[in-house]
Design an enzyme around this catalytic site. Structure first.
Site, mmCIF file in Angstrom:
data_model
loop_
_atom_site.group_PDB
_atom_site.id
_atom_site.type_symbol
_atom_site.label_atom_id
_atom_site.label_comp_id
_atom_site.label_asym_id
_atom_site.label_seq_id
_atom_site.Cartn_x
_atom_site.Cartn_y
_atom_site.Cartn_z
ATOM 1 N N GLU A 304 0.822 -1.215 0.000
ATOM 2 C CA GLU A 304 0.000 0.000 0.000
ATOM 3 C C GLU A 304 0.857 1.267 0.000
ATOM 4 O OE1 GLU A 304 -2.673 -0.671 3.373
ATOM 5 O OE2 GLU A 304 -4.078 -1.649 2.008
ATOM 6 N N ASP A 378 -8.415 -9.163 4.391
ATOM 7 C CA ASP A 378 -8.137 -8.048 5.303
ATOM 8 C C ASP A 378 -9.193 -7.922 6.402
ATOM 9 O OD1 ASP A 378 -6.925 -5.849 6.352
ATOM 10 O OD2 ASP A 378 -7.533 -4.455 4.780
ATOM 11 N N GLU A 406 -12.308 -2.160 12.039
ATOM 12 C CA GLU A 406 -12.314 -1.429 10.772
ATOM 13 C C GLU A 406 -13.463 -1.838 9.858
ATOM 14 O OE1 GLU A 406 -8.642 -1.973 8.659
ATOM 15 O OE2 GLU A 406 -9.382 -1.018 6.850
HETATM 16 C C1 GCV Z 1 -2.349 0.447 8.455
HETATM 17 C C2 GCV Z 1 -5.894 -2.135 5.535
HETATM 18 C C3 GCV Z 1 -6.301 -0.869 6.217
HETATM 19 C C4 GCV Z 1 -5.148 0.112 6.331
HETATM 20 C C5 GCV Z 1 -3.982 -0.597 7.046
HETATM 21 C C6 GCV Z 1 -3.618 -1.836 6.238
HETATM 22 C C7 GCV Z 1 -2.499 -2.619 6.888
HETATM 23 O O1 GCV Z 1 -5.657 -1.915 4.202
HETATM 24 O O2 GCV Z 1 -7.365 -0.295 5.531
HETATM 25 O O3 GCV Z 1 -5.564 1.229 7.059
HETATM 26 O O4 GCV Z 1 -2.878 0.259 7.166
HETATM 27 O O5 GCV Z 1 -4.746 -2.675 6.158
HETATM 28 O O6 GCV Z 1 -2.813 -3.543 7.596
HETATM 29 O O7 GCV Z 1 -1.348 -2.294 6.672
#
Ligand code: GCV
Length: 713
Positions: A304, A378, A406
């Site tokens: 990411e 996720d 989340e």
């Molecule tokens: C900290 C998901 C979440 C992100 C998070 C990522 C990760 O994509 O939406 O906010 O980033 O996981 O675990 O690195």
């Protein structure tokens, strides 16, 4: 009816206390009203004798006094003098006590404890001991839990040790005090006022963690800011480490891979570059000079948009081993995350971590752990276990659970997550035959691992009650308990939590425990039944968004995951589709591949199924889907009713907090049901079954909703 009403009113006045903001978590230490029990406890605990002078032993004494004063009343000490409660580590106990303990110490590890009772020199003894002071402190908390949960302490013979070495919270806290995916206020780390101002909350945080066996904390977000490694911030980190140390808690930091460029003035962060290697060695030395028991680095690399070794044509092993070399002289560890997915591989995001990491098995240095999320996508309401578990016999794999919600209604929805964790830990990978559970991978027993670890993405913020919703304190608590022993039952943990946090009254415990045990099923039902996943709204992930299809990367769009069309719905991950099932052991793959053997809850995760497909119960997929959404809503309604019925047993403040939050959850469960069914109906073209409530709004309306300031981004 009148009788019932009178009973209700009487109970209300006898049992109720009015203000409790939840700050004390599960360490309420409420006064025990049952006189028989109280005198049993008083007789056994009226003389406390501590052995040892460390801060940790002083904390243990203070905790015992606090707990016993609270539960037994402040005058309890005068009750008896023919009993003694002794605590201290092995090296500080007298010979006659050690003799009584026999070879008990061979049955515990360095963090383990013994709680035992015997008669010696005319006195009843209770001894709480361990090989280290941290072990003693864990023993003291466990002893207090016995009293909190009103168990007998007449005969005690407990020996317990953590089954996992590294038991950490991961804080996704930023230096500006926002918390990524945090729904309980701002970060508890007041970076600006540290190191000089030590908020008492830091001590309370350490104490709460120690009470459930958590022994480490990663202070900052995995989407890391290199500034945390500058002297200005290391001063602050050091101050926190000093507060946490006596509670047996180590500090870890996330390491931004490009830090040598950003704060080191180098032109590269290539892990093969000599200056880069030197920079990390010196930085690590600097940290250990300040914090001799620093735990190590957690790294999110090439994921990411985060920098990593692949920016220099190197791989995960190169990156992780370079940092591991810097940490090696100090016994520090690298926790290298496996949460990677690339926009260039459009076949199936679920396959990418396994494809990228499994070929590296055996190549990481001994002080590297690979940290793997519980499922392959996720933190969804339901996922099958991650196929990497069991597939890297030569590499320590750490579990990463998400405690913050989340994708599960954030902090408004009351969901008891240990139920979900338990399901994952009990999943059978079949990697060494039947019974090769994920728990055995994590505790190292499956492949005889020396280093083991588990991480939970924290749900803690600076809200007065820590977690934004008093019910969600159970998730922090339950994570800690499972990190200590991944074989515990979620139901037993729920009972301990309820007794320690609210009440020991069976009329309260039984219905609320039952309610907690249905919550993970309920959220799956009203959000993502039958293996649907990642159909949340974009960015903040708050509310439904199965229609989203316009984001730049294919795997960011919900339509990529559900693949609804006029023929059916679901992601074909079998050999006729993405072949993801081949990443599991043959026994597991076979079960997932076959429509007859796959469980209903995994169905659409692995198969694209026709709308009129007849499921095991004889109903069509479409009808079942609609009924499941309705069932989820009904389950939340039931939760509300349960909560209303236990009003007499809970203080007004927490009762009302939870009641209001359940009302929001109910409203949002209906929103999920209506929005998803209207959307999928466009493809199924089939009517809703009679027993499903008619949607309250149109699909256009649901699609028009936007929440620009939803928290946690
Ligand atoms: C900290 C998901 C979440 C992100 C998070 C990522 C990760 O994509 O939406 O906010 O980033 O996981 O675990 O690195």
């Amino acid at each position: 009816m009148l009788k019932k009403l009178v009973l209700f009113v009487v109970l209300l006045f006898c049992l109720k206390s009015f203000a409790n903001d939840g700050y004390k978590l599960w360490l309420q230490y409420d006064y025990i009203k049952n006189e028989n029990l109280r005198s049993e406890y008083q007789a056994a605990t009226s003389n406390l004798m501590s052995f040892g002078t460390s801060e940790t032993i002083k904390i243990a004494l203070k905790e015992l006094e606090l707990g016993l004063n609270g539960m037994l009343g402040s005058g309890y000490k005068s009750a008896s003098n023919n009993s003694v409660l002794i605590f201290g580590n092995k090296t500080n106990l007298s010979d006659d006590i050690l003799q009584k303990l026999g070879n008990s110490f061979t049955e515990i590890n360095d963090e383990g404890y013994i709680i035992t009772s015997f008669f010696l020199k005319e006195k009843n003894h209770i001894v709480i001991s361990g090989k280290t002071d941290a072990g003693v402190l864990y023993g003291v908390f466990n002893f207090l839990k016995h009293i909190q949960t009103q168990k007998s302490i007449k005969t005690l013979n407990i020996k317990d040790s953590p089954k996992i070495d590294i038991r950490v919270l991961n804080h996704w806290d930023n230096l500006d005090r926002t918390v990524e995916r945090g729904y309980s206020g701002f970060s508890i780390w007041d970076w600006h006022r540290l190191p000089d101002y030590l908020d008492p909350r830091y001590t309370d945080y350490a104490r709460a963690n120690a009470s459930i066996g958590i022994n480490g904390t990663v202070l900052n977000n995995v989407n890391a800011n290199a500034l945390i490694l500058t002297p200005q911030y290391l001063d602050k980190v050091e101050a926190l480490a000093n507060v946490f140390r006596p509670y047996g808690i180590k500090v870890y930091l996330t390491a931004r891979f490009s830090a040598p460029i950003e704060i080191g003035g180098l032109e590269t962060a290539d892990p093969y570059n000599k200056d880069v290697i030197q920079w990390w060695a010196e930085k690590t030395k600097e940290i250990y000079e300040r914090i001799p028991d620093f735990g190590g680095y957690l790294v999110k690399a090439n994921s990411e948009g985060q920098p990593g070794p692949q920016n220099y044509d190197r791989n995960h092993v190169d990156g992780a081993n370079m940092l591991a070399t810097a940490l090696e002289p100090y016994n520090g560890v690298v926790m290298w995350r496996a949460f990677v997915y690339s926009e260039h591989d459009v076949t199936d995001r679920a396959k990418q971590a396994y494809s990228e990491f499994v070929p590296y098995d055996g190549q990481f240095k001994d002080n590297v752990l690979v940290q793997v999320k519980n499922g392959p996508i996720d933190f969804q309401p339901h996922e099958p276990f991650h196929p990497m578990f069991g597939a890297m016999p030569k590499t320590p794999l750490m579990m990463e659970f998400q405690i913050t919600q989340e994708y599960l209604g954030q902090s408004t929805h009351s969901i008891y997550l240990p139920k979900q964790y338990e399901e994952i830990l009990n999943s059978d990978t079949y990697r060494k035959g039947k019974g090769s559970t994920v728990a055995k991978v994590i505790d190292g027993s499956l492949h005889d691992k020396k280093l083991t670890g588990i991480a939970g993405v924290s749900n803690i913020g600076n809200d007065m009650n820590w977690t934004g919703n008093p019910m969600l304190q159970a998730n922090w608590y339950g994570y800690g308990r499972l990190a200590w022993n991944p074989y515990l039952s979620a139901e037993d943990i729920a009972e301990d939590w309820l007794r320690s946090t609210f009440s020991n009254d069976k009329r309260f415990i039984e219905p609320v425990k039952k309610m907690m045990m249905t919550t993970t099923e309920a959220v799956v039902n009203y959000m993502t039944p039958f293996g649907l996943h990642h159909i949340m709204a974009t960015g903040h992930h708050y509310g439904p968004g199965p229609w989203v299809s316009n984001l730049s990367r294919p795997e960011w769009n919900p339509v990529y995951y559900h693949k609804a069309d006029s023929l059916g719905v679901g992601f074909d991950r079998t050999p006729t589709g993405s072949h993801a099932t081949e990443q599991y052991a043959p026994e597991v793959a076979k079960k997932f591949n076959d429509l007859k053997s796959i469980s209903d809850e995994d169905l659409l995760w692995f198969h694209h199924v026709a709308w009129d497909y007849k499921m095991k119960n004889g109903k069509t997929l479409w009808n079942n889907m609609a009924l499941k959404y309705q069932e989820g809503v009904d389950q939340v309604k039931q939760m509300m009713e349960t909560w209303e019925n236990i009003e007499p047993f809970v203080d007004e403040q927490r009762y009302n907090n939870i009641k209001m939050l359940l009302e929001i959850q109910y409203k949002e469960a209906k929103w999920w049901r209506d929005a998803c069914l209207l959307y999928f109906q466009e493809y199924s073209n089939m009517p809703l079954p009679e027993s499903v409530e008619k949607p309250s709004q149109t699909l256009d309306y649901f699609q028009s909703l936007s929440f620009p300031f939803a928290p946690g981004n």
